[in-house]
Scaffold this motif. Structure first.
Motif, mmCIF file in Angstrom:
data_model
loop_
_atom_site.group_PDB
_atom_site.id
_atom_site.type_symbol
_atom_site.label_atom_id
_atom_site.label_comp_id
_atom_site.label_asym_id
_atom_site.label_seq_id
_atom_site.Cartn_x
_atom_site.Cartn_y
_atom_site.Cartn_z
ATOM 1 N N LEU A 1 -17.167 -16.712 -39.942
ATOM 2 C CA LEU A 1 -15.619 -16.058 -39.774
ATOM 3 C C LEU A 1 -16.063 -14.693 -38.505
ATOM 4 N N GLY A 2 -17.495 -14.480 -38.379
ATOM 5 C CA GLY A 2 -17.965 -13.208 -37.624
ATOM 6 C C GLY A 2 -17.502 -12.031 -38.374
ATOM 7 N N VAL A 3 -17.860 -11.896 -39.725
ATOM 8 C CA VAL A 3 -17.336 -10.688 -40.304
ATOM 9 C C VAL A 3 -18.638 -10.352 -41.283
ATOM 10 N N GLY A 4 -18.492 -9.144 -41.806
ATOM 11 C CA GLY A 4 -19.657 -8.509 -42.697
ATOM 12 C C GLY A 4 -19.328 -9.067 -44.121
ATOM 13 N N VAL A 5 -18.331 -8.833 -44.617
ATOM 14 C CA VAL A 5 -18.112 -9.505 -46.047
ATOM 15 C C VAL A 5 -16.938 -10.445 -46.076
ATOM 16 N N LEU A 6 -16.436 -10.733 -45.160
ATOM 17 C CA LEU A 6 -15.069 -11.728 -45.327
ATOM 18 C C LEU A 6 -15.484 -13.007 -46.013
ATOM 19 N N PHE B 1 -22.059 3.825 -40.364
ATOM 20 C CA PHE B 1 -22.707 2.585 -40.959
ATOM 21 C C PHE B 1 -21.830 1.386 -40.555
ATOM 22 N N PHE B 2 -20.485 1.503 -40.575
ATOM 23 C CA PHE B 2 -19.467 0.414 -41.031
ATOM 24 C C PHE B 2 -18.455 0.205 -39.924
ATOM 25 N N SER B 3 -18.246 1.034 -39.088
ATOM 26 C CA SER B 3 -16.992 1.075 -38.093
ATOM 27 C C SER B 3 -17.252 -0.138 -37.494
ATOM 28 N N ALA B 4 -18.193 -0.765 -36.688
ATOM 29 C CA ALA B 4 -18.089 -2.029 -36.144
ATOM 30 C C ALA B 4 -18.152 -3.088 -37.005
ATOM 31 N N ASP B 5 -18.493 -3.007 -38.264
ATOM 32 C CA ASP B 5 -18.247 -4.306 -39.108
ATOM 33 C C ASP B 5 -16.856 -4.425 -39.506
ATOM 34 N N GLU B 6 -16.223 -3.042 -39.749
ATOM 35 C CA GLU B 6 -14.892 -3.183 -40.145
ATOM 36 C C GLU B 6 -13.838 -3.776 -38.951
ATOM 37 N N GLN B 7 -14.439 -3.563 -37.666
ATOM 38 C CA GLN B 7 -13.710 -3.758 -36.462
ATOM 39 C C GLN B 7 -13.752 -5.524 -36.333
ATOM 40 N N ALA C 1 -11.369 -10.617 -37.659
ATOM 41 C CA ALA C 1 -11.383 -11.924 -38.317
ATOM 42 C C ALA C 1 -10.143 -11.987 -39.313
ATOM 43 N N LEU C 2 -9.772 -11.116 -39.862
ATOM 44 C CA LEU C 2 -8.514 -11.307 -40.928
ATOM 45 C C LEU C 2 -7.303 -11.886 -39.984
ATOM 46 N N GLU C 3 -7.195 -11.247 -39.021
ATOM 47 C CA GLU C 3 -6.218 -11.564 -37.994
ATOM 48 C C GLU C 3 -6.219 -13.001 -37.628
ATOM 49 N N ARG C 4 -7.272 -13.363 -37.124
ATOM 50 C CA ARG C 4 -7.700 -14.900 -36.802
ATOM 51 C C ARG C 4 -7.229 -15.851 -38.105
ATOM 52 N N MET C 5 -7.561 -15.392 -39.268
ATOM 53 C CA MET C 5 -7.324 -16.185 -40.435
ATOM 54 C C MET C 5 -5.760 -16.417 -40.559
ATOM 55 N N LYS C 6 -5.064 -15.282 -40.142
ATOM 56 C CA LYS C 6 -3.538 -15.415 -40.304
ATOM 57 C C LYS C 6 -2.960 -16.207 -38.920
ATOM 58 N N LEU C 7 -3.551 -16.222 -38.058
ATOM 59 C CA LEU C 7 -3.069 -17.016 -36.710
ATOM 60 C C LEU C 7 -3.453 -18.643 -37.358
ATOM 61 N N GLU C 8 -4.708 -18.899 -37.964
ATOM 62 C CA GLU C 8 -4.871 -20.124 -38.232
ATOM 63 C C GLU C 8 -4.219 -20.762 -39.176
ATOM 64 N N ALA D 1 -7.408 -13.860 -27.332
ATOM 65 C CA ALA D 1 -7.155 -12.647 -26.991
ATOM 66 C C ALA D 1 -7.684 -11.620 -28.327
ATOM 67 N N LEU D 2 -7.813 -12.070 -29.292
ATOM 68 C CA LEU D 2 -8.403 -11.161 -30.619
ATOM 69 C C LEU D 2 -10.010 -11.072 -30.381
ATOM 70 N N GLU D 3 -10.421 -12.195 -29.950
ATOM 71 C CA GLU D 3 -11.752 -11.890 -29.749
ATOM 72 C C GLU D 3 -12.328 -10.991 -28.368
ATOM 73 N N GLU D 4 -11.218 -11.072 -27.668
ATOM 74 C CA GLU D 4 -11.610 -10.000 -26.441
ATOM 75 C C GLU D 4 -11.551 -8.573 -26.953
ATOM 76 N N GLN D 5 -10.992 -8.286 -27.990
ATOM 77 C CA GLN D 5 -11.272 -6.908 -28.729
ATOM 78 C C GLN D 5 -12.336 -6.500 -28.979
ATOM 79 N N LEU D 6 -13.387 -7.527 -29.315
ATOM 80 C CA LEU D 6 -14.622 -7.078 -29.936
ATOM 81 C C LEU D 6 -15.479 -6.929 -28.602
ATOM 82 N N PRO D 7 -16.299 -5.665 -28.830
ATOM 83 C CA PRO D 7 -17.407 -5.366 -27.612
ATOM 84 C C PRO D 7 -18.209 -6.466 -27.246
#
Length: 359
Positions: A16-21, A197-203, A208-215, A231-237
């Motif tokens: 899912l590309g997430v730290g804790v999800l 420590f976690f701002s990038a993870d939380e981004q 990923a949460l929005e992606r789950m909703k879309l799926e 489009a969501l993926e493009e929001q990531l660095p």
């Protein structure tokens, strides 16, 4: 020396590309593991960015253990564990012009580099090893700040083990669970350190949460869903997208291999596939890993069979528990026992979700 691969800490959340999800979807108990990230750097001021004033049972437990740690006794550290041999520290430490520790994701990466040996070394040994690294790299004031931050971070990690689903939340409410983890980070670390420590993870988690909703949105066509996800993926660095791609590569490899085996591929077919896709050296490593996993499964299954026999043969609960504990000690090293407990916990959770009986 080689750098310890970041894929080791990325791969668990990579699907899912997430730290804790990834963990939140599978269990009522929140688990948190490190994901490589980079973020803004913030200097510590009088320790206020490092620690909150409130105390917690988890932080108290960490500090009590620290008081009796190897570092506190000035005892020599044991040899570096196998997993860290021939590797180079992740992360970095910086101080500002006034000698304060600069908060950044790199500080967490350094902590996590040593914490990746959890299970191989006792917690107090790992902490002592980190403290020794801090003292070697930092002046006195920054070292004090870093050690305090380390203890808060260890307390946070411990607290995630018992963090429950927020009261009133639906079992599948990932947003509430993520918010509970976010709050826990700030309770233990303070706003500045938690952000560093976690701002990038939380981004990543938010995307990923929005992606789950879309799926799960049945009103979208497949083309609309794919466009919105892209489009969501493009929001990531870009650096984070590259890290995710690197983390996903072994998972895709495993999926392809499972597909081959499911269609009747032989061991030689699998070997030839690996040689063609990852090369000779990686193929040898994968085959070694296959053998180690098979051996571990055999040992675990043998232990569970003996444990079940003990449970059936001994009616007295106390005697049965003592016998099971002796069997565990006789069957596995101290470093291996947490793996047994983790395997039992995972199997119990999967069984619970399927409505069966725990092992």
């Amino acid at each position: 020396m080689k750098t310890r691969p970041l894929v080791v800490v990325l791969v668990m959340g990579a699907v899912l590309g997430v730290g804790v999800l990834g963990w939140l979807a599978a269990s009522d108990v929140v688990r948190d593991e490190p994901v490589a990230a980079s973020g803004a750097m913030t200097p510590v001021r009088d320790g206020s960015a490092v620690s909150t004033t409130a105390t917690t049972p988890a932080r108290d437990a960490v500090r009590r253990a620290a008081a009796h740690s190897i570092a506190g006794m000035n005892a020599p550290l044991p040899a570096v564990p196998t997993s860290l041999q021939d590797t180079q520290e992740d992360g970095a430490l910086q101080v500002d012009a006034n000698g304060h520790l600069v908060l950044s994701a790199d500080v967490r990466l350094l902590f996590d580099y040593y914490l990746s040996a959890t299970g191989e070394e006792l917690p107090e040994v790992i902490r002592a090893r980190i403290v020794a690294a801090l003292r070697e790299k930092l002046p006195a004031q920054a070292t004090e700040e870093a050690v305090r931050l380390l203890d808060d971070y260890l307390a946070y990690r411990e607290a995630t083990r018992t963090l429950q689903v927020p009261e009133g939340s639906a079992p599948d409410d990932m947003g509430s669970r993520l918010e509970a983890v976010r709050k826990l980070r700030r309770e233990h670390l303070g706003d500045a350190a938690a952000h560093a420590f976690f701002s990038a993870d939380e981004q990543v988690d938010a995307v990923a949460l929005e992606r789950m909703k879309l799926e799960q949105d049945a009103t979208l066509t497949q083309d609309e869903r794919e466009r919105r996800i892209a489009a969501l993926e493009e929001q990531l660095p870009s650096s984070m997208r590259a890290q995710r791609e690197e983390a996903l590569r072994p998972l895709r490899q495993q999926a392809e291999e499972r597909g081959l085996l499911a269609t009747g591929a032989t061991a030689e077919d699998l070997r030839q596939y690996r040689l063609a896709t990852v090369g000779d050296e990686a193929t040898e490593r994968l085959e070694t890993l296959d053998r180690q996993r098979a051996e571990w499964r055999q040992r675990l299954e043998a232990f569970r069979a003996k444990r079940e026999a003990l449970r059936l043969a001994e009616p007295d609960v106390a005697a049965r528990d003592a016998a099971v504990q002796r069997l565990l000690i006789d069957s596995f090293t101290p470093e291996e026992r947490p793996r047994v407990e983790a395997a039992d916990a995972l199997d119990s959770e999967l069984t619970r979700q399927q409505g069966g009986t725990s092992p």
